[in-house]
Scaffold this motif. Structure first.
Motif, PDB file in Angstrom:
ATOM      1  N   GLU A  91       0.813  -1.237   0.017  1.00 36.23           N
ATOM      2  CA  GLU A  91       0.002   0.096   0.006  1.00 36.23           C
ATOM      3  C   GLU A  91       0.840   1.328  -0.203  1.00 36.23           C
ATOM      4  OE1 GLU A  91      -3.209   0.149   3.046  1.00 36.23           O
ATOM      5  OE2 GLU A  91      -3.620  -2.064   2.549  1.00 36.23           O
ATOM      6  N   GLU A  92       1.942   1.120   0.619  1.00 41.21           N
ATOM      7  CA  GLU A  92       3.159   2.184   0.592  1.00 41.21           C
ATOM      8  C   GLU A  92       4.163   2.160  -0.222  1.00 41.21           C
ATOM      9  OE1 GLU A  92       2.400   5.192   2.396  1.00 41.21           O
ATOM     10  OE2 GLU A  92       0.453   4.149   3.028  1.00 41.21           O
ATOM     11  N   TYR A  93       5.135   3.102  -0.203  1.00 47.34           N
ATOM     12  CA  TYR A  93       6.402   2.912  -0.792  1.00 47.34           C
ATOM     13  C   TYR A  93       7.236   3.100  -0.048  1.00 47.34           C
ATOM     14  CZ  TYR A  93       9.982   3.568  -4.460  1.00 47.34           C
ATOM     15  OH  TYR A  93      11.187   3.485  -5.206  1.00 47.34           O
ATOM     16  N   TYR A  94       7.763   1.740   0.644  1.00 46.70           N
ATOM     17  CA  TYR A  94       8.809   1.788   1.699  1.00 46.70           C
ATOM     18  C   TYR A  94      10.250   1.835   1.259  1.00 46.70           C
ATOM     19  CZ  TYR A  94       4.511  -0.044   4.064  1.00 46.70           C
ATOM     20  OH  TYR A  94       3.225  -0.190   4.722  1.00 46.70           O
ATOM     21  N   ASP A  95      10.886   2.034   2.254  1.00 45.78           N
ATOM     22  CA  ASP A  95      12.448   2.191   1.743  1.00 45.78           C
ATOM     23  C   ASP A  95      12.958   0.798   0.980  1.00 45.78           C
ATOM     24  OD1 ASP A  95      12.824   4.917   2.227  1.00 45.78           O
ATOM     25  OD2 ASP A  95      13.631   4.387   4.317  1.00 45.78           O
ATOM     26  N   TRP A  96      12.210  -0.405   1.745  1.00 44.10           N
ATOM     27  CA  TRP A  96      12.887  -1.653   1.255  1.00 44.10           C
ATOM     28  C   TRP A  96      12.234  -1.732  -0.247  1.00 44.10           C
ATOM     29  CZ3 TRP A  96       9.688  -5.323  -0.740  1.00 44.10           C
ATOM     30  CH2 TRP A  96       8.329  -5.320   0.088  1.00 44.10           C
ATOM     31  N   CYS A  97      11.147  -1.111  -0.441  1.00 47.87           N
ATOM     32  CA  CYS A  97      10.816  -1.266  -2.130  1.00 47.87           C
ATOM     33  C   CYS A  97      11.858  -0.448  -2.915  1.00 47.87           C
ATOM     34  CB  CYS A  97       9.212  -0.758  -2.217  1.00 47.87           C
ATOM     35  SG  CYS A  97       8.182  -1.678  -1.069  1.00 47.87           S
ATOM     36  N   ARG A  98      11.940   0.895  -2.579  1.00 45.95           N
ATOM     37  CA  ARG A  98      12.953   1.455  -3.297  1.00 45.95           C
ATOM     38  C   ARG A  98      14.148   0.787  -3.495  1.00 45.95           C
ATOM     39  NH1 ARG A  98      17.147   4.719  -1.559  1.00 45.95           N
ATOM     40  NH2 ARG A  98      16.057   4.908   0.412  1.00 45.95           N
ATOM     41  N   HIS A  99      14.916   0.178  -2.372  1.00 51.57           N
ATOM     42  CA  HIS A  99      15.861  -0.571  -2.459  1.00 51.57           C
ATOM     43  C   HIS A  99      15.897  -1.653  -3.545  1.00 51.57           C
ATOM     44  CE1 HIS A  99      18.367   1.852   0.499  1.00 51.57           C
ATOM     45  NE2 HIS A  99      17.325   1.831   1.140  1.00 51.57           N
ATOM     46  N   GLU A 100      14.923  -2.123  -3.399  1.00 51.91           N
ATOM     47  CA  GLU A 100      14.557  -3.717  -4.158  1.00 51.91           C
ATOM     48  C   GLU A 100      14.323  -3.188  -5.657  1.00 51.91           C
ATOM     49  OE1 GLU A 100      10.878  -6.428  -4.671  1.00 51.91           O
ATOM     50  OE2 GLU A 100      11.902  -6.743  -2.789  1.00 51.91           O
ATOM     51  N   TYR A 101      13.668  -2.359  -5.863  1.00 52.15           N
ATOM     52  CA  TYR A 101      13.554  -1.618  -7.364  1.00 52.15           C
ATOM     53  C   TYR A 101      14.841  -1.224  -7.963  1.00 52.15           C
ATOM     54  CZ  TYR A 101       8.720  -2.202  -5.943  1.00 52.15           C
ATOM     55  OH  TYR A 101       7.420  -2.679  -5.636  1.00 52.15           O
ATOM     56  N   THR A 102      15.659  -0.533  -7.137  1.00 55.06           N
ATOM     57  CA  THR A 102      16.608   0.195  -7.776  1.00 55.06           C
ATOM     58  C   THR A 102      17.505  -1.001  -7.838  1.00 55.06           C
ATOM     59  OG1 THR A 102      16.253   2.146  -6.508  1.00 55.06           O
ATOM     60  CG2 THR A 102      18.604   1.751  -7.109  1.00 55.06           C
ATOM     61  N   HIS A 103      17.827  -1.899  -7.227  1.00 52.49           N
ATOM     62  CA  HIS A 103      18.818  -3.068  -7.096  1.00 52.49           C
ATOM     63  C   HIS A 103      18.478  -4.006  -8.296  1.00 52.49           C
ATOM     64  CE1 HIS A 103      21.722  -6.054  -6.041  1.00 52.49           C
ATOM     65  NE2 HIS A 103      21.065  -7.084  -6.090  1.00 52.49           N
ATOM     66  N   ALA A 104      17.195  -4.048  -8.497  1.00 46.85           N
ATOM     67  CA  ALA A 104      16.883  -4.968  -9.759  1.00 46.85           C
ATOM     68  C   ALA A 104      17.009  -4.332 -10.980  1.00 46.85           C
ATOM     69  CB  ALA A 104      15.195  -5.073  -9.490  1.00 46.85           C
ATOM     70  N   ALA A 105      16.757  -2.907 -11.054  1.00 45.50           N
ATOM     71  CA  ALA A 105      16.933  -1.985 -12.245  1.00 45.50           C
ATOM     72  C   ALA A 105      18.673  -2.070 -12.406  1.00 45.50           C
ATOM     73  CB  ALA A 105      16.631  -0.493 -12.164  1.00 45.50           C
ATOM     74  N   MET A 106      19.281  -1.887 -11.441  1.00 44.68           N
ATOM     75  CA  MET A 106      21.025  -2.053 -11.668  1.00 44.68           C
ATOM     76  C   MET A 106      21.313  -3.514 -12.297  1.00 44.68           C
ATOM     77  SD  MET A 106      22.429   0.098  -8.660  1.00 44.68           S
ATOM     78  CE  MET A 106      23.278  -1.144  -8.038  1.00 44.68           C
ATOM     79  N   GLN A 107      20.781  -4.382 -11.705  1.00 43.10           N
ATOM     80  CA  GLN A 107      21.191  -5.854 -12.134  1.00 43.10           C
ATOM     81  C   GLN A 107      20.583  -6.030 -13.721  1.00 43.10           C
ATOM     82  OE1 GLN A 107      23.071  -7.974 -10.466  1.00 43.10           O
ATOM     83  NE2 GLN A 107      23.249  -6.274  -8.921  1.00 43.10           N
ATOM     84  N   LEU A 108      19.544  -5.584 -13.983  1.00 46.86           N
ATOM     85  CA  LEU A 108      18.584  -5.839 -15.201  1.00 46.86           C
ATOM     86  C   LEU A 108      19.355  -4.889 -16.239  1.00 46.86           C
ATOM     87  CD1 LEU A 108      15.277  -6.396 -13.883  1.00 46.86           C
ATOM     88  CD2 LEU A 108      16.788  -8.159 -14.785  1.00 46.86           C
ATOM     89  N   ALA A 109      19.849  -3.671 -15.908  1.00 46.67           N
ATOM     90  CA  ALA A 109      20.427  -2.660 -16.844  1.00 46.67           C
ATOM     91  C   ALA A 109      21.265  -3.416 -18.229  1.00 46.67           C
ATOM     92  CB  ALA A 109      21.073  -1.624 -16.377  1.00 46.67           C
ATOM     93  N   PRO A 110      21.027  -3.040 -19.226  1.00 44.31           N
ATOM     94  CA  PRO A 110      20.395  -2.022 -19.741  1.00 44.31           C
ATOM     95  C   PRO A 110      19.043  -2.643 -20.061  1.00 44.31           C
ATOM     96  CG  PRO A 110      21.588  -3.156 -21.513  1.00 44.31           C
ATOM     97  CD  PRO A 110      22.029  -3.830 -20.403  1.00 44.31           C
ATOM     98  N   ALA A 111      18.381  -3.909 -19.921  1.00 40.33           N
ATOM     99  CA  ALA A 111      17.199  -4.224 -19.949  1.00 40.33           C
ATOM    100  C   ALA A 111      16.114  -3.297 -19.432  1.00 40.33           C
ATOM    101  CB  ALA A 111      17.094  -5.709 -19.422  1.00 40.33           C
ATOM    102  N   LYS A 112      14.975  -3.453 -19.526  1.00 39.21           N
ATOM    103  CA  LYS A 112      14.040  -2.630 -19.035  1.00 39.21           C
ATOM    104  C   LYS A 112      13.196  -3.375 -18.056  1.00 39.21           C
ATOM    105  CE  LYS A 112      13.657   1.146 -22.009  1.00 39.21           C
ATOM    106  NZ  LYS A 112      13.835   2.403 -21.774  1.00 39.21           N
ATOM    107  N   LEU A 113      12.611  -2.244 -17.104  1.00 42.05           N
ATOM    108  CA  LEU A 113      12.119  -2.853 -15.837  1.00 42.05           C
ATOM    109  C   LEU A 113      10.717  -1.974 -15.803  1.00 42.05           C
ATOM    110  CD1 LEU A 113      11.769  -4.594 -13.149  1.00 42.05           C
ATOM    111  CD2 LEU A 113      13.060  -2.737 -12.260  1.00 42.05           C
TER     112      LEU A 113
END
Length: 92
Positions: free
Chosen positions: A12-34
């Motif tokens: 329901e919220e955008y917690y700090d752990w969500c931000r970390h998870e999404y940022t980490h996923a984006a870094m691992q997947l780059a240059p692929a799209k997320l």
């Protein structure tokens, strides 16, 4: 074209752990799209991340045959070649 990785935001919220998870996923997947679905927050995310307020089910209903739901409990292992069969890899 490589598939787009999709994460369904279920909090329901955008917690700090969500931000970390999404940022980490984006870094691992780059240059692929997320893509993050069901996301109705106005927070800055990495460049290779797109967001939508739509739920994954509604967004991909007409394209179910091109979506692979990644399940860690699946008895079938995917191979890199399997990616060619899908436009979207749904995590969550």
């Amino acid at each position: 074209m490589p598939p787009i990785f999709v994460i369904e935001h279920l909090e329901e919220e955008y917690y700090d752990w969500c931000r970390h998870e999404y940022t980490h996923a984006a870094m691992q997947l780059a240059p692929a799209k997320l893509m993050i679905t069901n996301f109705m927050h106005s927070h800055k995310l990495p460049e290779n991340v797109s967001t939508t307020g739509e739920k994954a089910y509604d967004l991909f209903l007409a394209h179910q045959d091109r979506v692979c739901l990644l399940d860690s409990e699946s008895p079938t292992l995917l191979t890199p070649e399997d990616a060619a069969n899908f436009d979207f890899l749904l995590l969550g």
